[in-house]
Design a protein around this motif. Sequence first.
Motif, PDB file in Angstrom:
ATOM      1  N   ARG A 166       0.757  -1.292  -0.119  1.00 34.82           N
ATOM      2  CA  ARG A 166      -0.072   0.043   0.146  1.00 34.82           C
ATOM      3  C   ARG A 166       0.852   1.054  -0.191  1.00 34.82           C
ATOM      4  NH1 ARG A 166      -3.464  -2.053   3.193  1.00 34.82           N
ATOM      5  NH2 ARG A 166      -2.565  -1.432   5.195  1.00 34.82           N
ATOM      6  N   ARG A 167       1.892   1.222   0.910  1.00 31.72           N
ATOM      7  CA  ARG A 167       2.845   2.354   0.861  1.00 31.72           C
ATOM      8  C   ARG A 167       3.431   2.720  -0.414  1.00 31.72           C
ATOM      9  NH1 ARG A 167       5.164   0.617   5.165  1.00 31.72           N
ATOM     10  NH2 ARG A 167       7.223   0.120   3.972  1.00 31.72           N
ATOM     11  N   LEU A 168       3.761   1.486  -1.309  1.00 33.39           N
ATOM     12  CA  LEU A 168       4.529   1.810  -2.533  1.00 33.39           C
ATOM     13  C   LEU A 168       3.588   2.449  -3.399  1.00 33.39           C
ATOM     14  CD1 LEU A 168       6.531  -1.343  -2.829  1.00 33.39           C
ATOM     15  CD2 LEU A 168       7.495   0.669  -2.483  1.00 33.39           C
ATOM     16  N   MET A 169       2.393   1.938  -3.657  1.00 38.25           N
ATOM     17  CA  MET A 169       1.369   2.577  -4.488  1.00 38.25           C
ATOM     18  C   MET A 169       1.029   3.816  -4.160  1.00 38.25           C
ATOM     19  SD  MET A 169      -0.627   2.506  -7.251  1.00 38.25           S
ATOM     20  CE  MET A 169      -0.976   0.720  -7.575  1.00 38.25           C
ATOM     21  N   ASN A 175       1.724   7.269  -6.370  1.00 34.52           N
ATOM     22  CA  ASN A 175       0.417   8.386  -6.724  1.00 34.52           C
ATOM     23  C   ASN A 175       1.089   9.766  -6.173  1.00 34.52           C
ATOM     24  OD1 ASN A 175      -1.498   7.176  -7.991  1.00 34.52           O
ATOM     25  ND2 ASN A 175      -2.881   7.298  -6.379  1.00 34.52           N
ATOM     26  N   THR A 176       1.793   9.865  -5.281  1.00 30.28           N
ATOM     27  CA  THR A 176       2.115  11.300  -5.042  1.00 30.28           C
ATOM     28  C   THR A 176       3.277  11.828  -5.842  1.00 30.28           C
ATOM     29  OG1 THR A 176       4.018  10.600  -3.421  1.00 30.28           O
ATOM     30  CG2 THR A 176       1.896  11.084  -2.578  1.00 30.28           C
ATOM     31  N   LEU A 177       3.880  10.938  -6.703  1.00 23.15           N
ATOM     32  CA  LEU A 177       5.268  11.292  -7.405  1.00 23.15           C
ATOM     33  C   LEU A 177       4.543  11.466  -8.941  1.00 23.15           C
ATOM     34  CD1 LEU A 177       7.572   8.563  -6.295  1.00 23.15           C
ATOM     35  CD2 LEU A 177       8.113  11.093  -5.882  1.00 23.15           C
ATOM     36  N   LEU A 178       3.445  10.965  -9.281  1.00 19.75           N
ATOM     37  CA  LEU A 178       3.059  11.180 -10.775  1.00 19.75           C
ATOM     38  C   LEU A 178       1.849  11.910 -10.813  1.00 19.75           C
ATOM     39  CD1 LEU A 178       2.848   7.018 -11.356  1.00 19.75           C
ATOM     40  CD2 LEU A 178       4.609   8.763 -12.302  1.00 19.75           C
ATOM     41  N   PRO A 179       1.635  12.563 -11.962  1.00 21.77           N
ATOM     42  CA  PRO A 179       0.802  13.616 -12.245  1.00 21.77           C
ATOM     43  C   PRO A 179      -0.582  13.018 -12.580  1.00 21.77           C
ATOM     44  CG  PRO A 179       1.982  13.448 -14.237  1.00 21.77           C
ATOM     45  CD  PRO A 179       2.557  12.570 -13.033  1.00 21.77           C
ATOM     46  N   PHE A 180      -0.977  11.862 -12.464  1.00 28.45           N
ATOM     47  CA  PHE A 180      -2.149  11.166 -12.592  1.00 28.45           C
ATOM     48  C   PHE A 180      -2.271  10.092 -11.424  1.00 28.45           C
ATOM     49  CE2 PHE A 180       1.085   9.527 -15.526  1.00 28.45           C
ATOM     50  CZ  PHE A 180       1.169   8.105 -15.104  1.00 28.45           C
ATOM     51  N   ASP A 181      -3.710   9.583 -11.430  1.00 34.31           N
ATOM     52  CA  ASP A 181      -4.001   8.856 -10.274  1.00 34.31           C
ATOM     53  C   ASP A 181      -3.499   7.366 -10.843  1.00 34.31           C
ATOM     54  OD1 ASP A 181      -5.149   7.199  -8.166  1.00 34.31           O
ATOM     55  OD2 ASP A 181      -6.907   8.506  -8.164  1.00 34.31           O
ATOM     56  N   LEU A 182      -2.519   6.700 -10.521  1.00 33.62           N
ATOM     57  CA  LEU A 182      -2.193   5.401 -10.557  1.00 33.62           C
ATOM     58  C   LEU A 182      -3.045   4.389 -10.069  1.00 33.62           C
ATOM     59  CD1 LEU A 182       0.267   4.136 -12.469  1.00 33.62           C
ATOM     60  CD2 LEU A 182       1.105   3.740 -10.149  1.00 33.62           C
ATOM     61  N   LYS A 183      -3.380   4.468  -8.824  1.00 28.99           N
ATOM     62  CA  LYS A 183      -4.336   3.860  -8.285  1.00 28.99           C
ATOM     63  C   LYS A 183      -5.502   3.473  -9.005  1.00 28.99           C
ATOM     64  CE  LYS A 183      -6.066   4.447  -4.147  1.00 28.99           C
ATOM     65  NZ  LYS A 183      -6.521   4.516  -2.734  1.00 28.99           N
ATOM     66  N   GLU A 184      -6.163   4.498  -9.204  1.00 28.65           N
ATOM     67  CA  GLU A 184      -7.294   4.350 -10.120  1.00 28.65           C
ATOM     68  C   GLU A 184      -7.354   3.683 -11.203  1.00 28.65           C
ATOM     69  OE1 GLU A 184     -11.160   4.978 -12.436  1.00 28.65           O
ATOM     70  OE2 GLU A 184      -8.876   5.595 -12.886  1.00 28.65           O
ATOM     71  N   ILE A 185      -5.966   3.984 -12.197  1.00 29.60           N
ATOM     72  CA  ILE A 185      -5.753   3.416 -13.453  1.00 29.60           C
ATOM     73  C   ILE A 185      -5.687   1.685 -13.321  1.00 29.60           C
ATOM     74  CG2 ILE A 185      -4.239   3.014 -15.269  1.00 29.60           C
ATOM     75  CD1 ILE A 185      -3.892   6.480 -14.863  1.00 29.60           C
ATOM     76  N   CYS A 186      -4.898   1.415 -12.349  1.00 30.45           N
ATOM     77  CA  CYS A 186      -4.745   0.020 -11.965  1.00 30.45           C
ATOM     78  C   CYS A 186      -5.909  -0.783 -11.663  1.00 30.45           C
ATOM     79  CB  CYS A 186      -3.482  -0.091 -10.915  1.00 30.45           C
ATOM     80  SG  CYS A 186      -1.989   0.085 -11.456  1.00 30.45           S
ATOM     81  N   ASN A 220      16.682   3.585  -6.558  1.00 28.25           N
ATOM     82  CA  ASN A 220      15.819   3.140  -5.677  1.00 28.25           C
ATOM     83  C   ASN A 220      14.014   3.269  -6.177  1.00 28.25           C
ATOM     84  OD1 ASN A 220      14.789   5.799  -5.595  1.00 28.25           O
ATOM     85  ND2 ASN A 220      16.235   6.360  -3.864  1.00 28.25           N
ATOM     86  N   PHE A 221      13.167   2.895  -5.627  1.00 26.34           N
ATOM     87  CA  PHE A 221      11.953   2.919  -5.962  1.00 26.34           C
ATOM     88  C   PHE A 221      11.324   4.262  -6.568  1.00 26.34           C
ATOM     89  CE2 PHE A 221       7.370   3.474  -5.275  1.00 26.34           C
ATOM     90  CZ  PHE A 221       6.629   2.669  -6.041  1.00 26.34           C
ATOM     91  N   THR A 222      11.603   5.383  -5.730  1.00 25.17           N
ATOM     92  CA  THR A 222      11.377   6.854  -6.213  1.00 25.17           C
ATOM     93  C   THR A 222      11.803   6.955  -7.641  1.00 25.17           C
ATOM     94  OG1 THR A 222      11.269   7.491  -3.837  1.00 25.17           O
ATOM     95  CG2 THR A 222      11.130   9.093  -5.276  1.00 25.17           C
ATOM     96  N   GLU A 223      13.164   6.930  -7.642  1.00 22.78           N
ATOM     97  CA  GLU A 223      13.948   7.028  -8.897  1.00 22.78           C
ATOM     98  C   GLU A 223      13.494   6.194 -10.296  1.00 22.78           C
ATOM     99  OE1 GLU A 223      18.285   8.152  -6.925  1.00 22.78           O
ATOM    100  OE2 GLU A 223      17.643   6.006  -7.279  1.00 22.78           O
ATOM    101  N   GLY A 224      12.982   4.889  -9.759  1.00 25.62           N
ATOM    102  CA  GLY A 224      12.597   3.904 -10.700  1.00 25.62           C
ATOM    103  C   GLY A 224      11.115   4.616 -11.290  1.00 25.62           C
ATOM    104  N   VAL A 225      10.254   5.193 -10.354  1.00 22.83           N
ATOM    105  CA  VAL A 225       8.944   5.749 -10.742  1.00 22.83           C
ATOM    106  C   VAL A 225       9.068   6.623 -11.942  1.00 22.83           C
ATOM    107  CG1 VAL A 225       6.903   6.662 -10.184  1.00 22.83           C
ATOM    108  CG2 VAL A 225       7.670   4.861  -8.751  1.00 22.83           C
ATOM    109  N   SER A 226      10.032   7.548 -11.360  1.00 27.99           N
ATOM    110  CA  SER A 226      10.376   9.010 -12.237  1.00 27.99           C
ATOM    111  C   SER A 226      11.132   8.455 -13.698  1.00 27.99           C
ATOM    112  CB  SER A 226      11.303   9.723 -11.527  1.00 27.99           C
ATOM    113  OG  SER A 226      12.061  10.648 -12.276  1.00 27.99           O
ATOM    114  N   LEU A 227      11.690   7.421 -13.537  1.00 28.99           N
ATOM    115  CA  LEU A 227      12.461   7.060 -15.065  1.00 28.99           C
ATOM    116  C   LEU A 227      11.436   6.403 -15.849  1.00 28.99           C
ATOM    117  CD1 LEU A 227      16.084   5.373 -13.909  1.00 28.99           C
ATOM    118  CD2 LEU A 227      15.671   7.265 -15.643  1.00 28.99           C
TER     119      LEU A 227
END
Length: 309
Positions: free
Chosen positions: A30-33, A37-48, A105-112
Amino acid sequence: MSKIAFLFSGQGSQFVGMGQSFYESSETARRLMDEANTLLPFDLKEICFEDSKELINQTTYTQPAIFVVSQMALALLKEAGIKADVVAGFSLGEYSALCAAHVFNFTEGVSLVAKRGELMGTASNNGKMAALLGLDLQKAQAVCDEASSKGIVELANLNCPGQIVIGGEAQAVTYACEIAKNHGAKRALVLPVSGPFHTSLLKETAQTFGQLLESKELKEPQTPIVLNVLGDYYQTDLNLKELMVQQMATSVKWEASIRQMIANGVDTFIEIGPGKTLSGFVKKIDRSVKILNVEDMDSLQKTLAALNS
């Protein structure tokens, strides 16, 4: 001594509802998702989970979605004490493997991955991809050679015996599909993707991504990793950033990658992330190895039970 490989799903394996059972069952997942969601400009949870706007199959959204769900699954395997002797990922999945090997790390991975998805989502929409079924490498290359009279068409994904994906300019790929049976193909299927990934038509996109990578600090992998471009293990004397850039515009050597891991003693493969596409490829490459997968809580429990039996 048994060796375990973690394999990470690529684009095309996504489905609505992926990651939801992890999210509902695990605080770590839950923490990862929520972080993504805070890093991205769209609602990833809703999309998934719901995808009310039907975005999940658009490359821009697909890539971060699969990456995050794969990292959720990986985190739960780690919590259960399961470690990999080697990691690999198919195309987009290679970023999950790089993250698993602590290259970033995870944060950098989401951005990349979000940037990669955005760039690939807008790349060369005049191109397409198709799967050639029942041909070996030599015959698939002969199809490309003949069809290149109509434009650029190249080998893109070397998946497993009898399944090779080609990509290129739309007219040339269409013609390749028409002539494939003359070369012995059982079928030729156009794939529902937004561009000719892993072909030279993505070179410009790859170079743009390379400029972004220049400013990133990547660490050396802490777990052995087999890369798509090489079809072999990464060695520290190679330029990792360069290989990541090349990966966008050159063939995914998946069959070679799996054979290399088996030759190195891997006898258990765990596919991590949505779908079982990679499990199917491994089965066609070598039926003697153990193939497991983790895409939801149910498959996680089954995999843990199989590993402990």
